[in-house]
Design an enzyme around this catalytic site. Structure first.
Site, mmCIF file in Angstrom:
data_model
loop_
_atom_site.group_PDB
_atom_site.id
_atom_site.type_symbol
_atom_site.label_atom_id
_atom_site.label_comp_id
_atom_site.label_asym_id
_atom_site.label_seq_id
_atom_site.Cartn_x
_atom_site.Cartn_y
_atom_site.Cartn_z
ATOM 1 C CG HIS A 133 -0.405 0.055 2.534
ATOM 2 N ND1 HIS A 133 0.399 -0.925 3.052
ATOM 3 C CD2 HIS A 133 -0.512 0.998 3.518
ATOM 4 C CE1 HIS A 133 0.762 -0.610 4.282
ATOM 5 N NE2 HIS A 133 0.229 0.563 4.588
ATOM 6 C CG HIS A 148 0.069 4.332 4.779
ATOM 7 N ND1 HIS A 148 -0.803 3.615 5.549
ATOM 8 C CD2 HIS A 148 -0.583 5.481 4.433
ATOM 9 C CE1 HIS A 148 -1.946 4.300 5.679
ATOM 10 N NE2 HIS A 148 -1.831 5.431 5.003
ATOM 11 C CG ASP A 164 4.838 2.392 7.444
ATOM 12 O OD1 ASP A 164 3.990 2.906 6.690
ATOM 13 O OD2 ASP A 164 4.549 1.542 8.311
ATOM 14 C CG HIS A 165 4.124 -0.468 4.229
ATOM 15 N ND1 HIS A 165 4.049 -1.800 4.578
ATOM 16 C CD2 HIS A 165 3.675 0.239 5.305
ATOM 17 C CE1 HIS A 165 3.553 -1.901 5.807
ATOM 18 N NE2 HIS A 165 3.312 -0.674 6.268
ATOM 19 C CG HIS A 176 -4.244 0.155 6.136
ATOM 20 N ND1 HIS A 176 -4.112 0.205 7.485
ATOM 21 C CD2 HIS A 176 -3.150 0.803 5.621
ATOM 22 C CE1 HIS A 176 -2.997 0.861 7.784
ATOM 23 N NE2 HIS A 176 -2.404 1.237 6.669
ATOM 24 C CG ASP A 187 0.142 -1.457 7.474
ATOM 25 O OD1 ASP A 187 0.948 -2.393 7.623
ATOM 26 O OD2 ASP A 187 0.449 -0.261 7.632
ATOM 27 C CG HIS A 213 3.416 -3.114 10.503
ATOM 28 N ND1 HIS A 213 2.453 -2.427 11.203
ATOM 29 C CD2 HIS A 213 3.758 -2.322 9.470
ATOM 30 C CE1 HIS A 213 2.225 -1.273 10.598
ATOM 31 N NE2 HIS A 213 3.011 -1.176 9.554
HETATM 32 ZN ZN LIG Z 1 2.614 0.313 8.060
HETATM 33 ZN ZN LIG Z 2 -0.287 1.618 6.461
#
Ligand SMILES: [Zn+2]
Ligand SMILES: [Zn+2]
Length: 322
Positions: free
Chosen positions: A62, A64, A66-67, A139, A209, A268
């Protein structure tokens, strides 16, 4: 086939855990795949034996940061290291536009082609020794799991069962033998149901997530390993409140117990859970909550932990550089 964790923290990195990144390594040769590419993933790779030139595809769960914030840096470095072969990046809508815009504004020229594939369109697509599908999760933004099923298995069909079920010999049998589900008489026939146990293709489900593990019920059918986020314990999840879009340990454990997952890997983790287990909150709290519910093999991911899934279905830790 191996899983090598490159980042196991949610949102922000800690001193011991980077943000999300996970390598799936083929059994033979050196080909590997990257699932999510948080910032700093390329630094993590320097501590492993994986070569960027052997990377066959990147799967992003996805949008975001952090990914995916590690993507431009990783690909720029691949170019500087002389990568020439094209690379597929499977990602939800938005990632391709973001990446191209970064390329334009930072004048990033890559000496290899990047082929973006939208996650939404991924159904039993062949990547090396795997067939890969996506599954929709829940999510704050569209988020997906990737389902990796081994496709080079010399599986034996249960021909007696196929005949009894009235599935005609021919192309349908060929597809089922490869582990591909088929439609017959308007009904989906699960390949797993017609392959003899000892030869079943190995299957790994890697989630993004997600606050509804139950959405993976079909994807997890006959899977060996489920990798799923457990950002919180239930008490912290309750405090944080609804709408954060994440799972807590007990929620994932209940799902895994319900569908009898043999090996469950949690990852995570919120940065509030210390790796040092003497003080609370720590990773131990997550482990305790999950193990009270889940009776299978439970693993809490750590950066640089490498696990091997054998044909027998055994799943165990091996040396990082193996
Ligand atoms: Zn995340
Ligand atoms: Zn996320």
């Amino acid at each position: 086939m191996d899983l090598l964790f490159l980042g196991t923290s949610s949102g922000t990195p800690t001193k011991t855990r980077n943000v999300t990144g996970l390598a799936l390594i083929e059994e033979k040769g050196s080909a590997w795949y990257l699932i999510d590419c948080g910032e700093g993933t390329q630094h993590q790779l320097l501590h492993t034996s994986l070569s960027i030139n052997d990377l066959k595809a990147i799967f992003i769960t996805h949008v975001h940061g952090d990914h995916c914030y590690g993507l431009p840096g990783l690909l720029a470095s691949a170019g500087m290291h002389g990568r020439k072969s094209s690379l597929k990046v499977i990602a939800p809508k938005g990632i391709a536009d973001w990446f191209h815009s970064t390329q334009t504004h930072t004048q990033l020229y890559l000496p290899f082609e990047i082929q973006f594939v939208e996650t939404e369109s991924l159904i039993d697509t062949e990547f090396g020794n795997f067939l890969v599908s996506s599954a929709t999760l829940s999510h704050r933004v569209p988020s997906y799991a990737y389902v990796f099923t081994e496709n080079s298995v010399e599986a034996n069909l249960d021909t007696e069962k196929l005949t009894l079920s009235g599935i005609p010999k021919g192309p349908l049998w060929g597809m089922l033998k490869k582990g591909i589900n088929v439609v017959h008489d308007g009904k989906t026939i699960q390949a797993d149901e017609y392959l003899k146990a000892s030869n079943k293709p190995r299957k790994i489900v890697i989630g993004g997530d997600n606050d509804r593990p139950d959405l993976l019920i079909e994807a997890c059918h006959n899977c060996n390993v489920l990798v799923h986020e457990a950002t919180y314990t239930s008490d912290v999840a309750a405090k944080v409140g609804d709408g954060v879009g994440h799972s807590y340990a007990g929620l994932v454990a209940s799902f895994a117990e319900m569908v009898s997952i043999p090996h469950l890997v949690l990852t995570h983790f919120s940065a509030r859970y210390q790796s040092v287990t003497e003080t609370s909150p720590s990773i131990k709290d997550i482990e305790n909550e999950a193990s009270a519910i889940f009776s299978g093999h439970l693993i809490l991911a750590e950066d640089f932990a490498r696990y091997r899934l054998k044909k027998t279905g055994e799943f165990f830790r091996v040396d990082n550089n193996n």
